[in-house]
Design a protein around this motif. Sequence first.
Motif, PDB file in Angstrom:
ATOM      1  N   ARG A 146      40.746  49.910  39.648  1.00 47.38           N
ATOM      2  CA  ARG A 146      41.888  50.656  40.268  1.00 47.38           C
ATOM      3  C   ARG A 146      41.470  52.068  40.301  1.00 47.38           C
ATOM      4  O   ARG A 146      40.977  52.550  39.677  1.00 47.38           O
ATOM      5  CB  ARG A 146      42.963  50.311  39.654  1.00 47.38           C
ATOM      6  CG  ARG A 146      43.305  48.615  39.471  1.00 47.38           C
ATOM      7  CD  ARG A 146      43.623  48.093  40.882  1.00 47.38           C
ATOM      8  NE  ARG A 146      43.845  46.387  40.561  1.00 47.38           N
ATOM      9  CZ  ARG A 146      43.262  45.664  41.482  1.00 47.38           C
ATOM     10  NH1 ARG A 146      42.723  46.128  42.328  1.00 47.38           N
ATOM     11  NH2 ARG A 146      43.842  44.655  41.218  1.00 47.38           N
ATOM     12  N   SER A 151      37.284  53.557  43.930  1.00 50.65           N
ATOM     13  CA  SER A 151      37.717  53.143  42.683  1.00 50.65           C
ATOM     14  C   SER A 151      36.511  52.693  41.783  1.00 50.65           C
ATOM     15  O   SER A 151      36.295  52.767  40.623  1.00 50.65           O
ATOM     16  CB  SER A 151      38.683  51.843  42.656  1.00 50.65           C
ATOM     17  OG  SER A 151      39.736  52.099  43.402  1.00 50.65           O
ATOM     18  N   HIS A 176      35.330  49.285  46.061  1.00 46.89           N
ATOM     19  CA  HIS A 176      36.570  49.180  46.675  1.00 46.89           C
ATOM     20  C   HIS A 176      37.184  50.646  46.822  1.00 46.89           C
ATOM     21  O   HIS A 176      36.637  51.579  46.106  1.00 46.89           O
ATOM     22  CB  HIS A 176      37.477  48.509  45.608  1.00 46.89           C
ATOM     23  CG  HIS A 176      37.354  47.246  45.292  1.00 46.89           C
ATOM     24  ND1 HIS A 176      38.078  46.154  45.753  1.00 46.89           N
ATOM     25  CD2 HIS A 176      36.034  46.837  44.782  1.00 46.89           C
ATOM     26  CE1 HIS A 176      37.566  45.121  45.431  1.00 46.89           C
ATOM     27  NE2 HIS A 176      36.410  45.024  44.970  1.00 46.89           N
ATOM     28  N   ASN A 178      40.500  52.985  48.386  1.00 47.48           N
ATOM     29  CA  ASN A 178      41.846  53.016  48.741  1.00 47.48           C
ATOM     30  C   ASN A 178      42.024  53.916  49.958  1.00 47.48           C
ATOM     31  O   ASN A 178      41.808  55.115  49.827  1.00 47.48           O
ATOM     32  CB  ASN A 178      42.671  53.639  47.552  1.00 47.48           C
ATOM     33  CG  ASN A 178      42.509  52.600  46.461  1.00 47.48           C
ATOM     34  OD1 ASN A 178      42.843  51.256  46.218  1.00 47.48           O
ATOM     35  ND2 ASN A 178      42.110  53.082  45.169  1.00 47.48           N
ATOM     36  N   HIS A 247      41.426  49.064  50.762  1.00 50.74           N
ATOM     37  CA  HIS A 247      42.610  48.689  50.429  1.00 50.74           C
ATOM     38  C   HIS A 247      43.745  49.434  51.354  1.00 50.74           C
ATOM     39  O   HIS A 247      43.693  50.810  51.199  1.00 50.74           O
ATOM     40  CB  HIS A 247      42.769  49.044  49.185  1.00 50.74           C
ATOM     41  CG  HIS A 247      42.116  48.233  48.110  1.00 50.74           C
ATOM     42  ND1 HIS A 247      42.803  47.613  47.149  1.00 50.74           N
ATOM     43  CD2 HIS A 247      40.795  47.907  47.822  1.00 50.74           C
ATOM     44  CE1 HIS A 247      41.847  46.856  46.322  1.00 50.74           C
ATOM     45  NE2 HIS A 247      40.631  47.155  46.876  1.00 50.74           N
ATOM     46  N   HIS A 273      45.191  43.918  51.106  1.00 43.83           N
ATOM     47  CA  HIS A 273      46.692  44.250  51.298  1.00 43.83           C
ATOM     48  C   HIS A 273      47.076  43.855  52.673  1.00 43.83           C
ATOM     49  O   HIS A 273      47.536  42.913  52.913  1.00 43.83           O
ATOM     50  CB  HIS A 273      47.294  45.647  51.124  1.00 43.83           C
ATOM     51  CG  HIS A 273      46.788  46.295  49.623  1.00 43.83           C
ATOM     52  ND1 HIS A 273      46.724  45.502  48.554  1.00 43.83           N
ATOM     53  CD2 HIS A 273      46.228  47.348  49.400  1.00 43.83           C
ATOM     54  CE1 HIS A 273      46.709  46.084  47.716  1.00 43.83           C
ATOM     55  NE2 HIS A 273      46.171  47.330  47.885  1.00 43.83           N
TER      56      HIS A 273
END
Length: 431
Positions: A146, A151, A176, A178, A247, A273
Amino acid sequence: MKKIIYSLMFFFLMININAQQTPAAKQSNPISIEGATAHLGNGQVIENSLIMFSDGKITFVGSAMMRIARIGTVINAKGKHIYPGLIATNASLGLAEIDAVKATRDFDEVGTMNPHIRSLIAYNAESKVVESMRPNGVLMAQITPRGGLISGTSSIVQLDAWNWEDASIKTDDAIHMNWPGSFTSGRWWLGEDPALKADPNYGKNIDEIKQYFLNAKNYLASNSDTKHIPYESTKGLFDGSTKLFIHASGAKEITDAITICKELGINNLALVHGEGADSVADLLVKNNVGVVLDRPHRNPNSEDDAYDYTYTIAKTLVDKGVLVCLGMEGQMERMNTRNLPFYAGTFAAHGLDKEVALQLLTSNSAKILGIDDKVGTLEVGKDATLFISDGDALDMRGNVLSKAFIQGRDISLETHQTKLWKRYSNKYRSK
């Protein structure tokens, strides 16, 4: 002094003994399970089934009525149900133990651009939270970092292992990212207007991401003698061997993210998401972008959404041809991951076919994670990662496991929680 030393040694020894159950031994004898209703994980169901596996691999899937010799130990599962092991996508299991104790939290890293951070090496196979997944049939998970803009790298593990090396099913499967939101709200605690408004820095944030990936791409093409480890770790994004999990929520953000990644030559994508993904479903299908939905037990993000939006979004996307699975990011996510099958059951209760809802945790997850050649369905040649339930696995009243196997290994369904349950059940039963 010696007594103190020996006492301390005994104390730490007991901690180590109680820290982790011994993982199940490698399968040594073939096993045949007959009589159960088999939910194959691909939408198909076999009543009165026969499932056989040996050396950790499934060797037969069919009807128990067929005249075929059973192999090894025969388990009579008449009246019960058999399922592929469930997969928790976008989870942070094993990266934190107690949310209120900072020393046990290892799910994010300092900095904003960390494609080189590997969650797998921080994974704690001895976690008591991890062991509590197995009694509900959650036998595998994508361990995901995260924080930051990028990330880090996730890996996929099975949940009965000595350490992270033993646990790994697929190492460094995805990076990943964001994606920034195009709207922002004021900090009410500083007296700012809390209402949503367009973020003036959205374009700048996007340019920062684009420039980072362009720099990485140029570095990889230059064959520089100077090693840049973060840039090195992005190589798989450009040759397609590593998937980028974006994400993001909002139609604009999703559209921008996919469009820009394609321009950069990053084509192997998944969306996490996906609030608002239903309005850009055609874009997702065209670009073969699977969606990792958030769990449904939450409020819609927008006041314009229907009250049951989070319950029906799975069916909406499936009907539009989008490949969908279920993720776990959110409040109390590690502890709540044990409820994964019941979240899928909620989607089923709001219009999604029950077997399709199961696919969100099995074959669809495996496809999005790139492990569908090994797990996700009950098929000959795949890992014998499966479980037997007394009833419907997507209903907490029916999800009572009698047996579970990971790669053919007969694993324990005992946990710290089940021990406490039995202990206090006996206490009140005796009165």
